[in-house]
Design a protein around this motif. Structure first.
Motif, PDB file in Angstrom:
ATOM      1  N   ARG A 141      57.057  -7.679  60.099  1.00 45.10           N
ATOM      2  CA  ARG A 141      56.280  -7.831  58.876  1.00 45.10           C
ATOM      3  C   ARG A 141      57.136  -8.217  57.680  1.00 45.10           C
ATOM      4  N   GLN A 142      58.168  -8.995  57.923  1.00 49.49           N
ATOM      5  CA  GLN A 142      59.052  -9.387  56.827  1.00 49.49           C
ATOM      6  C   GLN A 142      58.327 -10.222  55.773  1.00 49.49           C
ATOM      7  N   ASN A 143      57.372 -11.028  56.175  1.00 44.69           N
ATOM      8  CA  ASN A 143      56.593 -11.792  55.194  1.00 44.69           C
ATOM      9  C   ASN A 143      55.818 -10.862  54.267  1.00 44.69           C
ATOM     10  N   ASP A 144      55.332  -9.752  54.804  1.00 47.92           N
ATOM     11  CA  ASP A 144      54.635  -8.775  53.968  1.00 47.92           C
ATOM     12  C   ASP A 144      55.595  -8.122  52.970  1.00 47.92           C
ATOM     13  N   PHE A 145      56.818  -7.871  53.391  1.00 49.17           N
ATOM     14  CA  PHE A 145      57.805  -7.305  52.474  1.00 49.17           C
ATOM     15  C   PHE A 145      58.184  -8.311  51.392  1.00 49.17           C
ATOM     16  N   THR A 146      58.239  -9.581  51.749  1.00 49.36           N
ATOM     17  CA  THR A 146      58.494 -10.616  50.752  1.00 49.36           C
ATOM     18  C   THR A 146      57.359 -10.643  49.734  1.00 49.36           C
ATOM     19  N   ASP A 147      56.118 -10.633  50.218  1.00 48.51           N
ATOM     20  CA  ASP A 147      54.971 -10.610  49.311  1.00 48.51           C
ATOM     21  C   ASP A 147      54.982  -9.357  48.435  1.00 48.51           C
ATOM     22  N   LEU A 148      55.289  -8.217  49.022  1.00 41.43           N
ATOM     23  CA  LEU A 148      55.350  -6.962  48.272  1.00 41.43           C
ATOM     24  C   LEU A 148      56.382  -7.059  47.156  1.00 41.43           C
ATOM     25  N   CYS A 149      57.523  -7.624  47.455  1.00 45.54           N
ATOM     26  CA  CYS A 149      58.583  -7.778  46.456  1.00 45.54           C
ATOM     27  C   CYS A 149      58.146  -8.724  45.342  1.00 45.54           C
ATOM     28  N   VAL A 150      57.519  -9.827  45.705  1.00 46.00           N
ATOM     29  CA  VAL A 150      57.056 -10.792  44.705  1.00 46.00           C
ATOM     30  C   VAL A 150      55.996 -10.158  43.814  1.00 46.00           C
ATOM     31  N   TYR A 151      55.003  -9.504  44.409  1.00 47.52           N
ATOM     32  CA  TYR A 151      53.948  -8.867  43.614  1.00 47.52           C
ATOM     33  C   TYR A 151      54.530  -7.820  42.677  1.00 47.52           C
ATOM     34  N   SER A 152      55.430  -7.019  43.199  1.00 55.08           N
ATOM     35  CA  SER A 152      56.039  -5.964  42.399  1.00 55.08           C
ATOM     36  C   SER A 152      56.869  -6.550  41.253  1.00 55.08           C
ATOM     37  N   ALA A 153      57.662  -7.568  41.537  1.00 57.63           N
ATOM     38  CA  ALA A 153      58.487  -8.192  40.491  1.00 57.63           C
ATOM     39  C   ALA A 153      57.614  -8.829  39.418  1.00 57.63           C
ATOM     40  N   LEU A 154      56.551  -9.498  39.829  1.00 60.34           N
ATOM     41  CA  LEU A 154      55.656 -10.103  38.850  1.00 60.34           C
ATOM     42  C   LEU A 154      55.005  -9.048  37.973  1.00 60.34           C
ATOM     43  N   ALA A 155      54.510  -7.986  38.580  1.00 61.61           N
ATOM     44  CA  ALA A 155      53.789  -6.952  37.826  1.00 61.61           C
ATOM     45  C   ALA A 155      54.700  -6.137  36.916  1.00 61.61           C
ATOM     46  N   GLU A 156      55.897  -5.825  37.378  1.00 58.60           N
ATOM     47  CA  GLU A 156      56.735  -4.875  36.656  1.00 58.60           C
ATOM     48  C   GLU A 156      57.843  -5.503  35.816  1.00 58.60           C
ATOM     49  N   TYR A 157      58.240  -6.736  36.112  1.00 59.39           N
ATOM     50  CA  TYR A 157      59.391  -7.306  35.417  1.00 59.39           C
ATOM     51  C   TYR A 157      59.129  -8.689  34.811  1.00 59.39           C
ATOM     52  N   VAL A 158      58.615  -9.619  35.597  1.00 56.24           N
ATOM     53  CA  VAL A 158      58.475 -10.994  35.128  1.00 56.24           C
ATOM     54  C   VAL A 158      57.379 -11.110  34.069  1.00 56.24           C
ATOM     55  N   LEU A 159      56.170 -10.703  34.413  1.00 58.15           N
ATOM     56  CA  LEU A 159      55.059 -10.847  33.473  1.00 58.15           C
ATOM     57  C   LEU A 159      55.226 -10.005  32.203  1.00 58.15           C
TER      58      LEU A 159
END
Length: 168
Positions: free
Chosen positions: A88-106
């Motif tokens: 499920r590495q693709n899911d971990f990639t998505d989780l990281c992207v969603y988390s980074a967008l929500a908590e740091y980038v945006l």
């Protein structure tokens, strides 16, 4: 989608291009979001994800069952090894992207003086995606190679559950 690995250690579940694929318009309108800045956010998001798994009841139960160790305090529970995440590495990639967008980038580009700001609304959207995918991964419990033998045996799979919280 690829993990960022330095000196045989996974430091991030995603890279700049993964974030760019999710929301290219954000980067077109915010030129200051360079790959160096975003990848630092992804590394921070990965650390946060690993800490979130470490503090979950699922990991405590999984670790004590697999290792046979008794836990005196929460501090005795070791962190997950990101190199042992084989499925499920693709899911971990998505989780990281969603988390980074929500908590740091945006939050870096959002206008907090305007409640209708699109970036603020996207933060909530990506936070919901993060929480949902995190719960799905805990519920599946089929992605960690505890004994580090390069395969995930049936005995290493342990579905968990997340207690939902009600928000009023």
């Amino acid at each position: 989608m690829a993990f960022i690995i330095e000196n045989d250690i996974t430091v991030s579940f995603a890279e700049y291009d993964d974030v760019l694929e999710k929301d290219q318009r954000l980067f077109e309108s915010n030129e200051g979001l360079t790959d160096d800045i975003v990848e630092e956010f992804l590394i921070r998001a990965t650390e946060r994800i690993l800490n979130r798994f470490r503090s979950s009841a699922w990991w405590k139960d999984y670790y004590t069952r697999r290792s046979g160790a008794s836990i005196s305090t929460v501090a005795d529970i070791p962190a997950l090894d990101p190199n042992k995440i084989l499925a499920r590495q693709n899911d971990f990639t998505d989780l990281c992207v969603y988390s980074a967008l929500a908590e740091y980038v945006l939050p870096k580009v959002a206008d907090f003086g305007n409640e209708d700001n699109a970036e603020r609304q996207k933060m909530g959207y990506y936070q919901n995606k993060t929480d949902s995918l995190f719960a799905e991964l805990v519920t599946a419990g089929d992605w960690y190679d505890f004994d580090d033998d390069a395969s995930i045996s049936s005995g290493e799979k342990q579905p968990g559950q997340i207690n939902l919280k009600r928000i009023r």
